[in-house]
Design an enzyme around this catalytic site. Structure first.
Site, PDB file in Angstrom:
ATOM      1  N   GLU A  54       0.841  -1.201   0.000  1.00 36.09           N
ATOM      2  CA  GLU A  54       0.000   0.000   0.000  1.00 36.09           C
ATOM      3  C   GLU A  54       0.876   1.252   0.000  1.00 36.09           C
ATOM      4  OE1 GLU A  54      -2.718   0.079   3.326  1.00 36.09           O
ATOM      5  OE2 GLU A  54      -3.624   1.962   2.680  1.00 36.09           O
ATOM      6  N   ASN A 214     -12.169  -1.204  -0.775  1.00 39.83           N
ATOM      7  CA  ASN A 214     -11.443  -1.817   0.345  1.00 39.83           C
ATOM      8  C   ASN A 214     -12.126  -1.403   1.646  1.00 39.83           C
ATOM      9  OD1 ASN A 214      -8.863  -2.833   1.856  1.00 39.83           O
ATOM     10  ND2 ASN A 214      -9.149  -0.723   2.584  1.00 39.83           N
ATOM     11  N   GLU A 215     -12.381  -2.357   2.493  1.00 42.57           N
ATOM     12  CA  GLU A 215     -13.018  -2.084   3.785  1.00 42.57           C
ATOM     13  C   GLU A 215     -14.142  -1.050   3.608  1.00 42.57           C
ATOM     14  OE1 GLU A 215     -10.066  -1.429   6.891  1.00 42.57           O
ATOM     15  OE2 GLU A 215      -9.378  -3.485   6.700  1.00 42.57           O
ATOM     16  N   TYR A 287      -6.803  -9.095  11.601  1.00 43.81           N
ATOM     17  CA  TYR A 287      -5.579  -8.710  12.312  1.00 43.81           C
ATOM     18  C   TYR A 287      -5.650  -9.210  13.750  1.00 43.81           C
ATOM     19  CZ  TYR A 287      -4.345  -5.543   8.469  1.00 43.81           C
ATOM     20  OH  TYR A 287      -3.996  -5.026   7.246  1.00 43.81           O
ATOM     21  N   GLU A 337      -5.812  -9.271   3.814  1.00 45.32           N
ATOM     22  CA  GLU A 337      -5.014  -8.563   4.832  1.00 45.32           C
ATOM     23  C   GLU A 337      -5.049  -9.417   6.098  1.00 45.32           C
ATOM     24  OE1 GLU A 337      -5.786  -4.412   5.576  1.00 45.32           O
ATOM     25  OE2 GLU A 337      -6.227  -4.012   3.462  1.00 45.32           O
ATOM     26  N   GLN A 387       1.815  -6.237   5.776  1.00 53.52           N
ATOM     27  CA  GLN A 387       2.110  -5.939   4.382  1.00 53.52           C
ATOM     28  C   GLN A 387       3.541  -6.392   4.088  1.00 53.52           C
ATOM     29  OE1 GLN A 387       1.062  -1.992   3.052  1.00 53.52           O
ATOM     30  NE2 GLN A 387      -0.767  -1.886   4.352  1.00 53.52           N
TER      31      GLN A 387
HETATM   32  O1  AHR Z   1      -2.808  -2.577   6.441  1.00 53.18           O
HETATM   33  C1  AHR Z   1      -3.089  -1.338   7.024  1.00 53.18           C
HETATM   34  C2  AHR Z   1      -4.553  -0.953   6.914  1.00 53.18           C
HETATM   35  O2  AHR Z   1      -5.328  -1.851   7.634  1.00 53.18           O
HETATM   36  C3  AHR Z   1      -5.151  -0.993   5.533  1.00 53.18           C
HETATM   37  O3  AHR Z   1      -4.930   0.167   4.818  1.00 53.18           O
HETATM   38  C4  AHR Z   1      -6.607  -1.174   5.801  1.00 53.18           C
HETATM   39  O4  AHR Z   1      -7.277  -1.852   4.768  1.00 53.18           O
HETATM   40  C5  AHR Z   1      -6.637  -1.924   7.114  1.00 53.18           C
HETATM   41  O5  AHR Z   1      -7.518  -1.363   8.008  1.00 53.18           O
END
Ligand code: AHR
Length: 538
Positions: A54, A214-215, A287, A337, A387
């Site tokens: 990103e 995205n999201e 995450y 992600e 990432q």
């Molecule tokens: O990976 C960092 C961020 O986390 C990304 O930009 C977003 O999609 C997620 O919330």
């Protein structure tokens, strides 16, 4: 628990018939793995081993892009060491330009002559990190030196497929069509194709994978699921194809938000069916959150691993929810992600927004996640670690001319042999690990992993999350005869161990002793280690 206690408790609890099968197992062991080569799950798409880049902090500027005129070794402006690393792990697919950045990005800013490209405020200017960085640099004011051409070139040099996330929050469906036209229209056919040619890309780029936002429940527009469903239909109806096998990916839930998925699928499949064969992916982000990347106690070590394991439940729940409406499962899961996310403070440079150090704990979390993908090879078609470089769950850290591989890199290298193989069922038997998390008793599987078969080769990858006890592990292959075995390990006596620019080789993979006797492979998986075993069978 000691080995004798384990055997006793296994027998008493009837953990597995296999544990009591004297014909299969021999001698004492702490853990057993039974691989059922005749029980295929599905082909492990190489794309489960993908990556994410990103425009945030040091990912693109400093990590990937150093520029053609840099003294740092590069190919067409792309950091050469990064390309070499990606080749070693057979990186199959790379996602770009975000992340949250995607829904504020105008692709037109990043094409055409570099000197004419505008400088724009980066999405991440809103974070406190921007203030920390005194509101300066390409991380805050993006010069657009790296755009579609450079990204596609990056993918080609890495041997990976491009996966582009479109902007649906702040651009139109027509802008999206034009981006596809720029990338994929035949040589000389359109104004955009001629513009592309003027940049050295006469032939179509043939970009297949496109994320529709995205999201979209958050930074990508704060949509309600029904509204996003409407936008999704609008953006994905009659996208120009040019004979390219488009793979359109919807913006799925935050973690395991069933409501988001249910309401989107209900609207697009049940209310009035949206027949679009190109809609094949539903994105999921997961995450694990922890306090400090480098300082943690055993409960925090186990906590991150437990949270990483939640991906298994997320896959199961999302799959079930989607299947209520998409009965043929045309749409597969795209976990684009994932990784542990800690508070800032361990980034290697202040410009690396969301940069963090990567320890053995992260390597184990990554390995557990990849094993979950393998075990769900029939449900997950693409994944991208968040990432690639200088960011959350990075495989590489880079700054200026300095470059290192993190423990995560070695996990991807050790697991690369699963790509394209047939995932097969495997039963891992070991006593659970018990710990207390937030005052609650919690358990984690004592050994976990996955197995695959490619011809006469069986690969099994395993994680011993136990912070203290090694596990003498026996592996049996049902349905084939074990001939030889070899193993590779990633481990350290120090559970906080990590690589730095000064000590880049603190953590690296190495060969591990294994033996074959009476049809069983024996290998000791040390505490807090990842092990990959390659078995030749007949
Ligand atoms: O990976 C960092 C961020 O986390 C990304 O930009 C977003 O999609 C997620 O919330």
């Amino acid at each position: 628990m000691h080995r004798r206690d384990f055997l006793k408790s296994s027998a008493l609890a009837g953990l597995s018939f296999a544990l009591c099968d004297k014909h299969l197992w021999g001698g004492a062991a702490d853990a057993r793995v039974e691989i059922l080569v005749d029980e295929p799950i599905g082909t492990i798409s190489p794309n489960l081993y993908g990556h994410f880049t990103e425009h945030i902090g040091g990912v693109i500027y400093d990590g990937v892009w150093v520029g053609e005129n840099s003294t740092i070794p590069n190919r067409n402006g792309i950091r050469a060491a990064l390309l070499d690393g990606l080749k070693k792990i057979h990186a199959p697919i790379i996602r770009w330009p975000g992340g949250c950045f995607a829904d504020s990005y105008d692709w037109r800013d990043g094409v055409g002559n570099k000197k004419d490209r505008p400088t724009r405020t980066n999405f991440w200017e809103v974070t406190p990190d921007a203030a920390r960085m005194k509101e300066s640099g390409p991380q805050i004011f993006d010069p657009n030196e790296f755009g579609t051409n450079e990204f596609v070139q990056f993918c080609r040099l890495a041997g990976a497929e491009p996966y582009i996330a479109a902007n649906i929050r702040s651009l139109s469906a027509l802008d999206f069509d034009h981006w596809v036209e720029y990338c994929n229209s035949p040589a000389g056919s359109t104004t955009l194709a001629r513009m592309r040619a003027s940049q050295g890309f006469a032939d179509p780029m043939n970009v297949r994978y496109w994320g529709i936002g995205n999201e979209s429940w958050g930074c990508g527009g704060n949509f309600l699921p029904e509204d996003y469903a409407t936008e999704f239909r609008r953006f994905t109806s009659w996208v120009p194809r040019y004979g390219v096998d488009l793979q359109l990916i919807g913006s799925g839930p935050n973690g395991n938000d069933i409501d988001w998925t249910h309401r989107f699928f209900e609207k697009n499949f049940a209310t009035r069916k949206y027949d679009n064969p190109d809609f094949v992916g539903w994105s999921v982000h997961h995450y694990s959150s922890g306090k400090d990347a480098l300082q943690y106690d055993p409960a925090e070590w186990y906590g991150i691993l437990r949270e990483a394991n939640e991906i298994e439940q997320i896959i199961a729940d999302q799959w079930t929810t989607m299947g209520r409406f998409d009965r043929q499962h045309q749409v597969k899961l795209v976990v684009d992600e994932y990784g542990p996310w800690y508070k800032s403070g361990t980034e290697l440079d202040p410009t690396h927004i969301f940069g963090q150090q990567i320890t053995m704990r992260d390597a184990l979390a990554t390995a557990l996640t990849l094993d979950s993908f393998n075990r769900n090879a029939d449900k997950v078609s693409v994944a991208a670690c968040a990432q690639l470089v200088n960011n959350l769950n990075a495989l590489f850290l880079a700054h200026g001319d300095k470059f290192i591989e993190t423990p995560n890199f070695y996990v991807f290298e050790m697991y690369a042999g699963h790509q394209g193989a047939q995932a097969v069922r495997a039963q891992f038997s070991a006593p659970d690990i018990h710990f207390t998390e937030g005052g609650h008793p919690t358990a984690l599987r004592g050994l976990n992993g996955s197995a695959s078969r490619k011809g006469n080769r069986v690969k099994v990858t395993m994680v011993n999350p136990d912070i203290e006890a090694p596990k003498l592990t026996q592996i049996a292959v049902r349905g084939a005869r074990v001939e030889t075995a070899s193993a590779v390990i990633l481990s350290s006596k120090d559970v906080h161990a990590h690589n730095t620019f000064e000590r880049p080789d603190t953590i690296k993979s190495s060969a591990l002793d294994s033996s074959v006797a009476t049809g069983l492979v024996s290998v000791t998986v040390p505490a807090g280690a990842v092990v990959a075993v390659d078995i030749v069978v007949s």
